[in-house]
Design a protein around this motif. Structure first.
Motif, PDB file in Angstrom:
ATOM      1  N   CYS A 121     -10.148 -17.255 -56.740  1.00 21.16           N
ATOM      2  CA  CYS A 121      -8.961 -16.700 -56.080  1.00 21.16           C
ATOM      3  C   CYS A 121      -7.790 -17.683 -56.132  1.00 21.16           C
ATOM      4  CB  CYS A 121      -9.291 -16.340 -54.629  1.00 21.16           C
ATOM      5  SG  CYS A 121     -10.201 -14.779 -54.444  1.00 21.16           S
ATOM      6  N   THR A 122      -8.082 -18.965 -55.997  1.00 22.68           N
ATOM      7  CA  THR A 122      -7.025 -19.975 -56.050  1.00 22.68           C
ATOM      8  C   THR A 122      -6.393 -20.013 -57.439  1.00 22.68           C
ATOM      9  OG1 THR A 122      -8.172 -21.297 -54.365  1.00 22.68           O
ATOM     10  CG2 THR A 122      -6.493 -22.416 -55.667  1.00 22.68           C
ATOM     11  N   ILE A 123      -7.211 -19.889 -58.467  1.00 21.97           N
ATOM     12  CA  ILE A 123      -6.692 -19.837 -59.837  1.00 21.97           C
ATOM     13  C   ILE A 123      -5.799 -18.610 -60.011  1.00 21.97           C
ATOM     14  CG2 ILE A 123      -7.345 -19.543 -62.266  1.00 21.97           C
ATOM     15  CD1 ILE A 123      -9.953 -21.128 -61.528  1.00 21.97           C
ATOM     16  N   LYS A 124      -6.217 -17.494 -59.421  1.00 17.63           N
ATOM     17  CA  LYS A 124      -5.449 -16.247 -59.531  1.00 17.63           C
ATOM     18  C   LYS A 124      -4.120 -16.339 -58.781  1.00 17.63           C
ATOM     19  CE  LYS A 124      -4.777 -11.777 -60.250  1.00 17.63           C
ATOM     20  NZ  LYS A 124      -4.500 -11.227 -61.599  1.00 17.63           N
ATOM     21  N   ILE A 125      -4.153 -16.846 -57.558  1.00 16.42           N
ATOM     22  CA  ILE A 125      -2.944 -16.914 -56.715  1.00 16.42           C
ATOM     23  C   ILE A 125      -1.989 -17.997 -57.203  1.00 16.42           C
ATOM     24  CG2 ILE A 125      -2.090 -17.308 -54.372  1.00 16.42           C
ATOM     25  CD1 ILE A 125      -3.594 -14.654 -54.746  1.00 16.42           C
ATOM     26  N   TYR A 126      -2.539 -19.096 -57.697  1.00 13.99           N
ATOM     27  CA  TYR A 126      -1.720 -20.204 -58.201  1.00 13.99           C
ATOM     28  C   TYR A 126      -2.026 -20.421 -59.684  1.00 13.99           C
ATOM     29  CZ  TYR A 126      -0.834 -21.230 -53.285  1.00 13.99           C
ATOM     30  OH  TYR A 126      -0.459 -21.150 -51.962  1.00 13.99           O
ATOM     31  N   PRO A 127      -1.460 -19.586 -60.564  1.00 17.66           N
ATOM     32  CA  PRO A 127      -1.779 -19.682 -61.994  1.00 17.66           C
ATOM     33  C   PRO A 127      -1.320 -20.976 -62.665  1.00 17.66           C
ATOM     34  CG  PRO A 127       0.020 -18.122 -61.612  1.00 17.66           C
ATOM     35  CD  PRO A 127      -0.522 -18.486 -60.270  1.00 17.66           C
ATOM     36  N   ASP A 128      -0.361 -21.679 -62.056  1.00 17.96           N
ATOM     37  CA  ASP A 128       0.063 -22.964 -62.621  1.00 17.96           C
ATOM     38  C   ASP A 128      -1.114 -23.940 -62.559  1.00 17.96           C
ATOM     39  OD1 ASP A 128       1.304 -25.903 -61.825  1.00 17.96           O
ATOM     40  OD2 ASP A 128       2.418 -24.884 -63.401  1.00 17.96           O
TER      41      ASP A 128
END
Length: 264
Positions: free
Chosen positions: A118-125
């Motif tokens: 989810c963190t990768i999805k929400i913060y794609p940078d």
């Protein structure tokens, strides 16, 4: 009769300003090609970036060590400038017939895999989500993974990934990662499983920087590439032990636990 020239018609002060502006105009003309060249170089780097995918699970100590002590060098050396880094937190987990997930290191790992997804999805940078994952995996190494929620505060990120987790959106991301991991060719035998431009590094995954530098086709290689050896996995003798979490160990552990529960 002599015709007055343009310069003759200008007042002395105007002529003085024209004299000053001429060097400035010449300087601007010299700078434009330089700027254009820089832009072209940046564009070239983007096109030639090396794709590196890391297939891992959140509570595997060897995955944690790789992320915290090795993968971080991409950022420390600025090698990240030529790398498209992909983190895939699924690893040796599997989907049961009823649609629920089983993870090699228990339910906590299933939860943290989803939180990281989810963190990768929400913060794609990549710089943003990597610092959160690095924080969480450092806690795993220190046997403090229960404190993982503090990583939001420590990295300055909001808790928006928790909305993703609680809403069930994280499960769909997990399923996508599960499918991608299952389709690896060759199939992964352990984690961390590192792939550079579709080449599985297998047991030589810690030598990933060498593979990145060899795969990069851009004209300007980072300084970090100049000091690396050209050794590869195929040039070295394979040791019998490797710091990894094997797929078979995950399945065998589940079978032992299930059999024990049935006997009881």
């Amino acid at each position: 009769m002599k015709m007055p020239s343009f310069l003759d018609s200008l007042p002395p002060r105007s002529f003085f300003f024209c004299f000053l502006l001429l060097p400035l105009l010449l300087l601007l003309l010299l700078l434009v090609p330089s700027s254009s060249s820089s832009s072209s170089s940046t564009s070239s780097n983007s096109v030639n970036k090396v794709t590196m995918s890391i297939y891992y699970e959140s509570l595997c100590p060897f995955c944690a060590d790789f992320i915290v002590n090795h993968l971080v060098k991409l950022f420390q050396t600025n090698l990240i400038s030529i790398v498209n880094l992909r983190l895939v937190p699924w690893g040796n987990a599997w989907i049961k017939p009823d649609g629920t997930f089983d993870c090699q290191h228990g339910n906590d790992e299933c939860v943290l895999n989803t939180v990281e997804a989810c963190t990768i999805k929400i913060y794609p940078d990549v710089a943003q989500h990597f610092k959160f994952i690095h924080c969480l995996e450092r806690l795993t190494l220190e046997n403090r993974h229960n404190e993982w929620f503090d990583c939001f505060h420590m990295t300055g990120l909001s808790t928006l990934p928790m909305d993703c987790y609680k809403s069930g959106n994280g499960k769909s991301i997990d399923q996508k990662y599960a499918k991608e991991t299952a389709q690896l060719n060759p199939a992964h035998r352990f984690v961390p499983w590192v792939v550079v431009n579709n080449q599985a590094l297998q047991e030589d995954y810690q030598n990933f920087m060498t593979y990145i530098c060899k795969a990069y086709k851009g004209s300007m290689k980072p300084d970090a590439c100049r000091s690396l050896s050209t050794r590869t996995y195929y040039d070295t003798k394979i040791n019998s032990f490797h710091p990894v979490c094997y797929v078979d160990e995950a399945k065998n552990l589940t079978l032992l636990t299930t059999n024990h529960q049935i006997k009881e």
